[in-house]
Design an enzyme around this catalytic site. Structure first.
Site, PDB file in Angstrom:
ATOM      1  CB  VAL A  95      70.854  77.065  59.645  1.00 43.18           C
ATOM      2  CG1 VAL A  95      70.764  76.166  60.873  1.00 43.18           C
ATOM      3  CG2 VAL A  95      72.291  77.510  59.419  1.00 43.18           C
ATOM      4  CB  VAL A  97      66.014  71.192  62.077  1.00 33.98           C
ATOM      5  CG1 VAL A  97      65.654  69.813  62.632  1.00 33.98           C
ATOM      6  CG2 VAL A  97      67.447  71.554  62.465  1.00 33.98           C
ATOM      7  NE  ARG A 103      60.232  72.439  70.439  1.00 34.05           N
ATOM      8  CZ  ARG A 103      59.627  72.959  69.359  1.00 34.05           C
ATOM      9  NH1 ARG A 103      59.404  72.197  68.302  1.00 34.05           N
ATOM     10  NH2 ARG A 103      59.249  74.222  69.349  1.00 34.05           N
ATOM     11  NE  ARG A 104      62.691  64.217  68.793  1.00 37.70           N
ATOM     12  CZ  ARG A 104      61.897  63.751  69.750  1.00 37.70           C
ATOM     13  NH1 ARG A 104      62.390  63.529  70.960  1.00 37.70           N
ATOM     14  NH2 ARG A 104      60.632  63.504  69.515  1.00 37.70           N
ATOM     15  N   GLY A 105      68.325  68.096  69.097  1.00 38.36           N
ATOM     16  CA  GLY A 105      69.733  68.450  69.215  1.00 38.36           C
ATOM     17  C   GLY A 105      70.479  68.567  67.901  1.00 38.36           C
ATOM     18  CG  LEU A 107      70.363  74.769  65.654  1.00 33.24           C
ATOM     19  CD1 LEU A 107      70.697  75.165  64.228  1.00 33.24           C
ATOM     20  CD2 LEU A 107      69.363  75.730  66.255  1.00 33.24           C
ATOM     21  CB  THR A 108      73.016  71.787  69.681  1.00 34.06           C
ATOM     22  OG1 THR A 108      72.015  72.658  70.234  1.00 34.06           O
ATOM     23  CG2 THR A 108      74.262  71.830  70.550  1.00 34.06           C
ATOM     24  CB  SER A 132      64.700  82.660  60.284  1.00 32.36           C
ATOM     25  OG  SER A 132      65.020  81.498  61.024  1.00 32.36           O
ATOM     26  CE1 TYR A 137      71.610  79.519  64.026  1.00 32.30           C
ATOM     27  CE2 TYR A 137      69.751  81.036  63.894  1.00 32.30           C
ATOM     28  CZ  TYR A 137      70.392  79.881  63.477  1.00 32.30           C
ATOM     29  OH  TYR A 137      69.816  79.098  62.517  1.00 32.30           O
ATOM     30  CG  PHE A 423      74.506  85.837  53.639  1.00 41.26           C
ATOM     31  CD1 PHE A 423      74.697  84.853  54.595  1.00 41.26           C
ATOM     32  CD2 PHE A 423      74.726  87.160  54.011  1.00 41.26           C
ATOM     33  CE1 PHE A 423      75.103  85.172  55.881  1.00 41.26           C
ATOM     34  CE2 PHE A 423      75.142  87.507  55.285  1.00 41.26           C
ATOM     35  CZ  PHE A 423      75.321  86.505  56.226  1.00 41.26           C
TER      36      PHE A 423
END
Length: 423
Positions: A95, A97, A103-105, A107-108, A132, A137, A423
């Site tokens: 995962v 970005v 900070r643009r959404g 990840l969400t 990390s 999360y 992993f």
């Protein structure tokens, strides 16, 4: 393996045409480069060759802008040992970005998309990841489920208590090709009792002991030793590295234990004694389970420093199936109200009838004994986070007196969870 931000503001014009895209065979190399860039590293193809065989492109996706990956996300199909059983798990990974698009959404959006996908597949009632950054999360329902300890110390200070039984067996160092098939067999035999651990098929075994020199950071290649019982049968193993450090006063080498396990306590103690007694080694380090016996084998408890660390984070995707997949330390008949803003099908009031022989879950309209968010339920699922602590923190609401104590006893397990597989 995950990396990312805090969330979202208005979408700038240069992101207006972003597109969520799954990986195709011809884009795997570009995807891997984007992953490594997200972790501020360079992609060297030969170093990652074994990972291509465990990589699942159909579960790997990210956002693109003008054909360029600006974020990545994926999952592996694994099996997780849970108290009294095992369950298919989505092992969430890679995962990232890119810094210019944080900070643009993104990840969400990826997390929501992935959770919906896992839920709709209907195969895996649980998702699992290494975080990390621990603050990220929780807002997606992940709770720390299997903490770990980073143990360190000076080897010369780790003499064992005189009453410690090292057994009648022996320990011997063996070559990699001899050790790995035996370690495979022992791991397979021990796995049902190793809550929090993951299965390893042949490809994952290759990944586990993949050992490019550029990844060693001055350490030796993996070395292996086996413990043999009095009949000469292997019943324990240790994999380790040594990092030399010479000075005018002599050697100050460190032994780094990668994995140590055995079928009984004397064998485990003997393996520890082997690595702690290595010539020229002065310090040791290992990531271990919270109940690692080493701390109690030594004469001086202070000779082993234990630093708590994040472990894996779990997220129940199908709450009823997940609760029915494990066993419980004591009988329990309790009404639990679960709140899950992202997967609303999990929200509601459930009756959990559980015990050492299994569990059943049903919907009910009865008044709940406990109220909790799916994050807290995920945290206690593997018995790595005490429910009583969450209750005292006000994160679990008790509506029936004694419910927290009763549920804590049932959700507990004799052996704390630990995941030795990154992993």
């Amino acid at each position: 393996m995950t990396s990312s931000p805090p969330v979202s503001r208005a979408t700038p014009p240069h992101l207006a045409h972003r597109e969520l895209v799954y990986v195709t065979p011809e884009r795997i190399e570009d995807f891997f480069r984007a992953i490594l860039r997200g972790f501020h590293d360079d992609y060297v193809a030969e170093n990652w060759e074994p990972h291509r065989k465990v990589f699942e492109p159909e579960r790997s996706f990210g956002f693109q802008v003008d054909g360029r990956w600006i974020s990545t996300c994926g999952a592996y199909s694994r099996t997780l040992t849970v108290p009294g059983g095992s369950v298919p798990v989505a092992a969430v990974t890679v995962v990232t970005v890119q810094p210019s698009h944080r900070r643009r959404g993104l990840l969400t959006e990826m997390m929501r998309h992935q959770l919906r996908d896992v839920s709709e597949r209907g195969t895996e009632p649980i998702a699992l990841l290494w975080a990390s950054e621990s603050a990220i999360y929780g807002r997606y329902g992940y709770g720390q489920a299997s903490p770990r300890l980073h143990l360190t110390g000076k080897t010369r200070a780790t003499g064992f208590r005189p009453d410690i039984d090292l057994g009648a067996g022996s320990v011997g160092e063996v070559e990699r090709d001899e050790a790995i098939p035996i370690i495979k067999r022992l791991h397979y035999a021990l796995l049902p009792d190793r809550v929090g651990a993951l299965n390893r098929d042949d490809n994952w075994w290759v990944v586990k002991w993949h050992d490019p020199e550029s990844w060693r950071h001055g350490q030796s290649a993996y070395r292996f030793a086996l413990h043999y019982d009095r009949r000469g049968r292997p019943n324990g193993y240790v994999a380790f590295r040594v990092k030399n450090n010479w000075s005018e006063s002599g050697s100050a080498a460190e032994v780094i234990i990668n994995e140590l396990d055995a079928t009984n306590t004397p064998a485990r103690a003997a393996l520890w004694r082997f690595v702690l007694d290595l010539d020229l080694v002065r310090t040791f380090s290992v990531d271990a389970a919270p109940d690692e016996p080493l701390r109690y084998l030594v004469n001086d408890l202070r000779s082993v420093k234990a630093d708590p660390q994040d472990g894996t984070y779990a997220r129940l995707v199908d709450v009823p199936r997940a609760l029915e997949a494990r066993r419980y330390a004591s009988d329990l008949d309790m009404i639990i109200k679960v709140e899950d803003p992202l997967l609303t099908q999990n929200s509601g009031t459930l009756r959990l009838e559980a015990g050492p022989d299994g569990a059943s879950v049903s919907r009910t309209r009865r008044r709940p004994d406990l109220i909790m968010n799916v994050r807290e339920l995920s945290s206690i699922y593997l018995a790595g986070t005490p429910l009583t602590a969450l209750g005292r923190a006000g994160l679990v609401i008790e509506r029936t007196e004694g419910a927290v104590a009763a549920a804590a006893l049932a959700f507990g397990w004799p052996q704390p969870p630990f995941c030795p597989d990154f992993f």
